[in-house]
Design a protein around this motif. Structure first.
Motif, PDB file in Angstrom:
ATOM      1  N   PHE A 148      38.879  59.759 -20.293  1.00  0.00           N
ATOM      2  CA  PHE A 148      39.276  61.118 -20.621  1.00  0.00           C
ATOM      3  C   PHE A 148      38.049  62.019 -20.746  1.00  0.00           C
ATOM      4  O   PHE A 148      37.039  61.638 -21.340  1.00  0.00           O
ATOM      5  CB  PHE A 148      40.059  61.103 -21.938  1.00  0.00           C
ATOM      6  CG  PHE A 148      40.640  62.431 -22.329  1.00  0.00           C
ATOM      7  CD1 PHE A 148      41.699  62.981 -21.621  1.00  0.00           C
ATOM      8  CD2 PHE A 148      40.141  63.131 -23.410  1.00  0.00           C
ATOM      9  CE1 PHE A 148      42.250  64.196 -21.984  1.00  0.00           C
ATOM     10  CE2 PHE A 148      40.680  64.345 -23.790  1.00  0.00           C
ATOM     11  CZ  PHE A 148      41.739  64.878 -23.069  1.00  0.00           C
ATOM     12  N   ASP A 149      38.109  63.208 -20.168  1.00  0.00           N
ATOM     13  CA  ASP A 149      36.999  64.161 -20.230  1.00  0.00           C
ATOM     14  C   ASP A 149      37.105  64.942 -21.541  1.00  0.00           C
ATOM     15  O   ASP A 149      37.776  65.972 -21.619  1.00  0.00           O
ATOM     16  CB  ASP A 149      37.051  65.114 -19.029  1.00  0.00           C
ATOM     17  CG  ASP A 149      35.821  66.019 -18.978  1.00  0.00           C
ATOM     18  OD1 ASP A 149      34.923  65.847 -19.838  1.00  0.00           O
ATOM     19  OD2 ASP A 149      35.765  66.888 -18.092  1.00  0.00           O
ATOM     20  N   SER A 150      36.432  64.456 -22.578  1.00  0.00           N
ATOM     21  CA  SER A 150      36.518  65.080 -23.896  1.00  0.00           C
ATOM     22  C   SER A 150      35.736  66.382 -23.978  1.00  0.00           C
ATOM     23  O   SER A 150      35.898  67.150 -24.929  1.00  0.00           O
ATOM     24  CB  SER A 150      36.001  64.110 -24.975  1.00  0.00           C
ATOM     25  OG  SER A 150      34.675  63.706 -24.701  1.00  0.00           O
ATOM     26  N   TYR A 171      38.058  69.173 -24.103  1.00  0.00           N
ATOM     27  CA  TYR A 171      39.082  69.070 -25.144  1.00  0.00           C
ATOM     28  C   TYR A 171      38.538  69.699 -26.424  1.00  0.00           C
ATOM     29  O   TYR A 171      37.411  69.420 -26.833  1.00  0.00           O
ATOM     30  CB  TYR A 171      39.441  67.606 -25.384  1.00  0.00           C
ATOM     31  CG  TYR A 171      40.632  67.405 -26.282  1.00  0.00           C
ATOM     32  CD1 TYR A 171      41.927  67.411 -25.761  1.00  0.00           C
ATOM     33  CD2 TYR A 171      40.475  67.199 -27.650  1.00  0.00           C
ATOM     34  CE1 TYR A 171      43.033  67.221 -26.576  1.00  0.00           C
ATOM     35  CE2 TYR A 171      41.561  67.009 -28.472  1.00  0.00           C
ATOM     36  CZ  TYR A 171      42.837  67.012 -27.931  1.00  0.00           C
ATOM     37  OH  TYR A 171      43.928  66.825 -28.747  1.00  0.00           O
ATOM     38  N   ASP A 180      45.802  62.778 -26.589  1.00  0.00           N
ATOM     39  CA  ASP A 180      45.717  64.028 -25.842  1.00  0.00           C
ATOM     40  C   ASP A 180      46.891  64.954 -26.171  1.00  0.00           C
ATOM     41  O   ASP A 180      47.752  64.654 -26.995  1.00  0.00           O
ATOM     42  CB  ASP A 180      45.620  63.756 -24.333  1.00  0.00           C
ATOM     43  CG  ASP A 180      46.899  63.155 -23.752  1.00  0.00           C
ATOM     44  OD1 ASP A 180      47.952  63.196 -24.421  1.00  0.00           O
ATOM     45  OD2 ASP A 180      46.842  62.637 -22.619  1.00  0.00           O
ATOM     46  N   GLN A 197      44.134  58.269 -24.942  1.00  0.00           N
ATOM     47  CA  GLN A 197      43.255  58.294 -23.776  1.00  0.00           C
ATOM     48  C   GLN A 197      41.888  57.725 -24.153  1.00  0.00           C
ATOM     49  O   GLN A 197      41.362  58.004 -25.222  1.00  0.00           O
ATOM     50  CB  GLN A 197      43.068  59.734 -23.266  1.00  0.00           C
ATOM     51  CG  GLN A 197      44.341  60.440 -22.854  1.00  0.00           C
ATOM     52  CD  GLN A 197      44.759  60.057 -21.446  1.00  0.00           C
ATOM     53  OE1 GLN A 197      44.119  59.238 -20.787  1.00  0.00           O
ATOM     54  NE2 GLN A 197      45.847  60.669 -20.967  1.00  0.00           N
ATOM     55  N   LYS A 198      41.312  56.924 -23.240  1.00  0.00           N
ATOM     56  CA  LYS A 198      39.969  56.395 -23.472  1.00  0.00           C
ATOM     57  C   LYS A 198      38.925  57.494 -23.307  1.00  0.00           C
ATOM     58  O   LYS A 198      39.027  58.314 -22.393  1.00  0.00           O
ATOM     59  CB  LYS A 198      39.662  55.265 -22.495  1.00  0.00           C
ATOM     60  CG  LYS A 198      40.504  54.026 -22.692  1.00  0.00           C
ATOM     61  CD  LYS A 198      40.015  52.893 -21.811  1.00  0.00           C
ATOM     62  CE  LYS A 198      39.971  53.304 -20.360  1.00  0.00           C
ATOM     63  NZ  LYS A 198      39.513  52.196 -19.494  1.00  0.00           N
ATOM     64  N   VAL A 199      37.912  57.481 -24.165  1.00  0.00           N
ATOM     65  CA  VAL A 199      36.787  58.407 -24.020  1.00  0.00           C
ATOM     66  C   VAL A 199      35.496  57.646 -23.721  1.00  0.00           C
ATOM     67  O   VAL A 199      34.416  58.234 -23.667  1.00  0.00           O
ATOM     68  CB  VAL A 199      36.611  59.286 -25.279  1.00  0.00           C
ATOM     69  CG1 VAL A 199      37.801  60.202 -25.466  1.00  0.00           C
ATOM     70  CG2 VAL A 199      36.370  58.443 -26.526  1.00  0.00           C
TER      71      VAL A 199
END
Length: 327
Positions: free
Chosen positions: A149-151, A154, A229, A235-237
């Motif tokens: 996941f593109d943190s 976010y 999310d 979601q994996k970061v």
């Protein structure tokens, strides 16, 4: 004791006592002054935080401040009042979850909707030769296994729910009949390496018994590996290689945890049950031991008096002989 022997589920997430700690629990519960109340032999887990209950400041209409979303940390507010934030309005509820009226935990706590995505009281099985890091990561966090996941895009807030990878070492709660027994167990736990152990209720009230918590944070591990999310999905970061490394570290800590638990079992056996083994007629209770010690003390006093009396008679005879020689 009936709960330990029961085949039905208990109130723990696992639903039953861990087999690895069962021998220690069973042995402790044979002692007349000890009963175990809760335990965990140690576990690897992946945990999704629950919804958090935050405090925010509400300002008057004539307040010129632009920062109406400031999070209050317990300070008094001169021109506003503290107001609870409804978690259902502030955080995304995962599929199958719903907000409740139960109290929510603070940052990092369980709270509403907090749940385990993975739990194992044994090392994670990664022994197959062909297993790779992606497969290992997928064992503990299945959702979106091949996507990180593109943190950066976010917006993290105090209400954001994180996914944690954890290793939690053995913990055991023991209730005792007396403070004397509680201190014996505590001293043994501390000397075995369970340095965060303690007696939870030293100031006892009526009909209360000491409770010893046996624990150690030395092997504990907690790392954020994911996020919930906007759609309510974990979601994996971090990438699969990092998660696989955490799994391997957790497996190594299981070995250390098992060794410490075995050492604690041996040491508690020595301090709590050694006197039982040395007494041929069975367990010597407190009153019997007190009577025996008193009898032994009286016997020693009698022997000292007899010896003292005998020395006095010899001294008198020696004096008579010396006087006769002078005459």
């Amino acid at each position: 004791m009936a709960g330990i022997a029961s085949i039905g589920p208990d109130a723990s997430p696992k639903g039953s006592i861990d087999m690895h700690i069962l021998p220690l629990i069973n042995r402790l519960n044979t002692h007349a002054d000890v009963v175990t109340t809760s335990s965990c032999s140690g576990r690897i887990s992946v945990f999704l935080e629950g919804a958090k209950k935050l405090k925010t400041e509400t300002y008057n209409d004539n307040d010129d401040s632009d920062d109406h979303n400031h999070v209050n940390h317990g300070r008094d507010c001169d021109n506003g009042q503290l107001q609870d934030v409804d978690p259902a309005d502030e955080v995304v509820v995962a599929p199958g979850e719903k907000a409740s009226s139960r109290p929510n935990a603070g940052v990092g706590g369980k709270g509403d909707g907090g749940r385990w995505l993975f739990v194992s009281h044994d090392p994670v099985d990664i022994t197959r030769p062909i297993i790779n890091n992606a497969e290992i990561a997928n064992k503990v966090m299945e959702r979106n296994a091949n996507h990180v996941f593109d943190s950066d895009e976010y917006d993290l807030t105090m209400a954001t729910r994180f996914v944690h990878f954890k290793f939690e070492p053995m913990i055991l709660h023991i209730q005792t009949r007396t403070l004397e027994v509680a201190h014996i167990i505590l001293s043994t736990a501390l000397s075995t390496g369970f340095r965060e152990s303690g007696i939870m209720n030293v100031a006892l009230g009526k009909n209360q018994f000491p409770m010893v918590a046996v624990r150690s944070n030395g092997l504990a591990m907690d790392s954020i590996i994911g996020i919930l999310d906007d759609t309510g999905k974990p979601q994996k970061v971090v990438d699969d290689d990092y998660i696989a490394m955490l799994v391997r570290v957790g497996n190594m800590r299981f070995k250390e945890n098992t060794a410490k638990m075995a050492k604690l079992t041996t040491n508690l056996e020595d301090v709590l049950f050694a006197e039982k083994k040395d007494t041929l007629d069975g367990w010597e209770d407190k009153e019997a031991r007190k009577a025996r010690k008193r009898a032994e003390g009286l016997k020693r006093q009698g022997e000292v008096r007899r010896l003292t009396s005998g020395e006095s008679i010899i001294d008198e005879v020696d004096d008579d002989i010396r006087l006769a020689s002078v005459e």
